[in-house]
Design a protein around this motif. Structure first.
Motif, PDB file in Angstrom:
ATOM      1  N   ILE A 156       0.865  -1.178   0.000  1.00  0.00           N
ATOM      2  CA  ILE A 156       0.000   0.000   0.000  1.00  0.00           C
ATOM      3  C   ILE A 156       0.902   1.228   0.000  1.00  0.00           C
ATOM      4  CG2 ILE A 156      -1.778   1.242   1.287  1.00  0.00           C
ATOM      5  CD1 ILE A 156      -2.555  -1.532   2.479  1.00  0.00           C
ATOM      6  N   ALA A 157       0.671   2.138  -0.950  1.00  0.00           N
ATOM      7  CA  ALA A 157       1.480   3.360  -1.005  1.00  0.00           C
ATOM      8  C   ALA A 157       1.383   4.091   0.326  1.00  0.00           C
ATOM      9  CB  ALA A 157       0.986   4.250  -2.147  1.00  0.00           C
ATOM     10  N   SER A 158       2.458   4.778   0.728  1.00  0.00           N
ATOM     11  CA  SER A 158       2.493   5.371   2.076  1.00  0.00           C
ATOM     12  C   SER A 158       1.384   6.411   2.274  1.00  0.00           C
ATOM     13  CB  SER A 158       3.856   5.997   2.352  1.00  0.00           C
ATOM     14  OG  SER A 158       4.136   6.936   1.326  1.00  0.00           O
ATOM     15  N   ASP A 159       0.939   7.043   1.174  1.00  0.00           N
ATOM     16  CA  ASP A 159      -0.169   7.995   1.321  1.00  0.00           C
ATOM     17  C   ASP A 159      -1.534   7.315   1.179  1.00  0.00           C
ATOM     18  OD1 ASP A 159      -0.211   7.413  -1.340  1.00  0.00           O
ATOM     19  OD2 ASP A 159      -0.085   9.486  -2.047  1.00  0.00           O
ATOM     20  N   GLY A 160      -1.506   5.993   1.065  1.00  0.00           N
ATOM     21  CA  GLY A 160      -2.771   5.257   1.003  1.00  0.00           C
ATOM     22  C   GLY A 160      -3.505   5.379  -0.319  1.00  0.00           C
TER      23      GLY A 160
END
Lengths: 320, 276
Positions: B21-25
């Motif tokens: 999951i990308a860190s910014d969601g």
């Protein structure tokens, strides 16, 4: 003005316990979208069953007598009665999963499946698992009506709050052409003295390690001693040991009992997706590296064919 | 007799815990994971092939057309279905992020108008999105009857109707459908006797599971028609009904303790966990 409509499901004339989870969801959703919730119950015996739904705080209970369930006949009925509601929901049972996408399409509505949580972020946000529960997506439905199925294991069964919601007749809807091309050709009830998987307080599940359907007897003995249900992995179902309705996992039943005893199963991702919400997990497996031990509260590395009978003997000393 | 089978490629479901999951969601990525044909879609292809063949004479009784929505690379999964024995393929190129069930249904509706299949056989759910919506929504859009989660399909010899056995809550339900119809399949459909078509001798037992493409099948697949389309070719502009605000990981569950024997286990369940 009630904004949420809950579809309650009947089985043999009684409301399924699973539907009470959708009521809990409806209360939480109504707190966000405003207003309250109503209940809709359809099917043979709906009017007789309606009073059993009157004590949950619904604005009203709509009851409509209808033939045996088929999605083609029920979807237009639900859609007709859903007019004016912002959220239409049901528990993600076999019927809920079969019916609600058809209802959503009827209403040209977006649908969130298997919702596990709600959030308020300038409106109703629905949280739902993807990738076998390894990702949670926060979704917003862009259409005026949101259709939702609710994961029973994540919403407690609603308790009665008293009062007496008025019971009214559900609106009728003319049959659509599709209903003429489907007919119920039989229902064979599985007769079992054990509780249903999704309602059970204790579940004992077996996997490929059981080696045969016959060997599931030892799983059954343990389950019966604890008044529990019997579950199985997809691998055990694939191997033909037990029927598919016992399957716990991403593509089977999602469960969250007080006690889950995993026997002779490695803990494949798709199985974990169906049971890692359980309160206490016990794993019995002879492979100390089995992934099931990474989620188990209590792990016993042992040969199940010795450990399970020994466990039965030991448990008999402490449970009635 | 023509059967349309919708397909989707998915990140290897046996490694679904390795998606990132990308860190910014904002997105989910599956770098490093193999792409596979969604298992239930593979079962649908197998069921479609069993329905449209006489396994004793190898005669084909109908046509199987497979269609996928996805990026250009999904051609590989369409080709896999062709190698199993499907007759024709179509890939409607679209970014996975632009799709929800309603967009897929918008496109499939147009494909159905063009292809005029008698039966749509779909997997019961894709194992990445886990939504379980497309077959039912498509049936409603088309005004066709549906049978979801099929464990067994028995057609008449003329391939005009099907008796569908479904394992549902509390029992086994049977539905009789008159085509055109939509059926979504569950895992049992690929059991040795999951499909009977009134043509293949009734005593025939298939190998368990979906068939592997044969070498000959793989060679033939390269020559089979595979149409490349875009949603715009069908007049569809993807307009999902759902908006994903963010993705996040689920709460982690901690591993507990190993116990040495059943006596300790029972004592802990009774005194510590207090569940018995």
């Amino acid at each position: 003005m009630p904004n949420v409509l809950v579809i309650a499901e009947l089985f043999e004339g009684k409301v399924r316990k699973g539907s009470l989870s959708a009521i809990t969801f409806a209360r939480e959703a109504a707190a966000i979208v405003g207003g309250g919730f109503d209940l809709l119950v359809l099917g043979p015996g709906a009017k007789a069953a309606a009073p059993s739904l009157a004590k949950y705080g619904a604005g009203k209970v709509l009851a409509g007598e209808a033939g045996e369930y088929v999605a083609e006949a029920y979807a237009p009925l639900v859609a007709k009665n859903a007019a004016g509601y912002a959220v239409v929901c049901a528990t993600a049972t076999a019927m809920g999963k079969d019916l609600m996408p058809r209802v959503a399409e009827h209403l040209k509505a977006g649908m969130a499946s298997d919702v596990v949580k709600v959030a308020n972020q300038g409106g109703l946000v629905l949280v739902r698992p993807m990738y076998a529960g390894n990702v949670l997506a926060h979704v917003k439905v862009k259409t005026p009506v949101a259709v939702v199925t609710v994961r029973q294991a994540e919403f407690e069964a609603a308790a009665e709050t008293g009062g007496a919601s008025p019971v009214a007749d559900a609106a009728a809807s003319p049959a659509e052409a599709a209903a003429a091309r489907v007919a119920v050709a039989g229902f064979e009830k599985v007769v079992s003295a054990r509780p249903e998987l999704t309602d059970a307080r204790v579940i004992v599940s077996g996997g490929r390690g059981l080696k045969s359907g016959d060997n599931f007897k030892i799983i059954e003995q343990l389950a019966d001693l604890l008044h529990g249900a019997v579950g199985a992995t997809r691998a055990a179902v694939d191997a033909g040991f037990v029927p598919n309705d016992l399957q716990v996992g991403q593509t089977g039943k999602i469960v969250a009992p007080q006690l889950y005893i995993a026997v002779g199963l490695s803990g494949a991702l798709q199985h974990l997706a169906g049971m890692k919400g359980s309160k206490v997990i016990v794993a019995i497996n002879k492979d100390p590296e089995a992934p099931i031990f990474t989620v188990a509260d209590y792990g016993l590395v042992a040969d199940l064919f010795q450990a399970v009978p020994a466990l039965v003997t030991e448990l008999k000393k402490v449970v009635a | 007799m023509k059967i349309l089978v919708p397909l989707k490629r998915v990140a290897d479901p046996d490694n679904a815990n390795k998606v990132k999951i990308a860190s910014d969601g904002s997105k989910v990525t599956s770098e490093g994971l193999e792409w596979k044909l969604n298992p239930f879609d593979e079962y649908a292809v197998e069921a479609a092939l069993r329905i449209t063949e006489n396994a004793a004479t190898n005669a084909r009784l109908g046509e199987v057309v497979v269609v996928s929505l996805g990026p250009a690379e999904a051609k590989q999964q369409v080709t896999q279905a062709l190698a199993m024995g499907a007759d024709r393929g179509m890939l409607v190129e679209a970014a996975d992020e632009a799709l929800d069930a309603s967009v897929v249904v918008d496109v499939l509706e147009k494909v159905v108008a063009e292809e005029k299949p008698d039966l749509i056989l779909a997997g019961k759910q894709v194992v990445d999105g886990d939504s379980n919506q497309v077959a039912q929504m498509l049936a409603q859009r088309l005004g066709w009857p549906q049978a979801t989660f099929a464990a067994k399909i028995e057609t008449d010899a003329g391939l005009k109707t099907a008796l569908v056995v479904r394992e549902v809550d509390g029992g086994v339900s049977k539905l009789k459908l008159t085509f055109p119809a939509v059926i979504s399949v569950d895992l049992r459909i690929v059991a040795p006797e999951g499909v009977k078509n009134g043509n293949t001798p009734a005593e025939k037992k298939y190998n368990d599971g979906p068939r592997y493409p044969s070498l000959k099948g793989i060679m033939q697949a390269k020559k089979k028609p595979l149409a490349l389309k875009k949603p715009g070719d069908f007049g569809v502009t993807p307009n999902p009904r759902l908006e994903v605000l963010k993705f996040e990981p689920p709460p982690a569950r901690k591993a507990g303790v190993k116990v040495p024997d059943v006596e300790t286990l029972v004592a802990k369940l009774k005194n510590e966990a207090r569940v018995i």
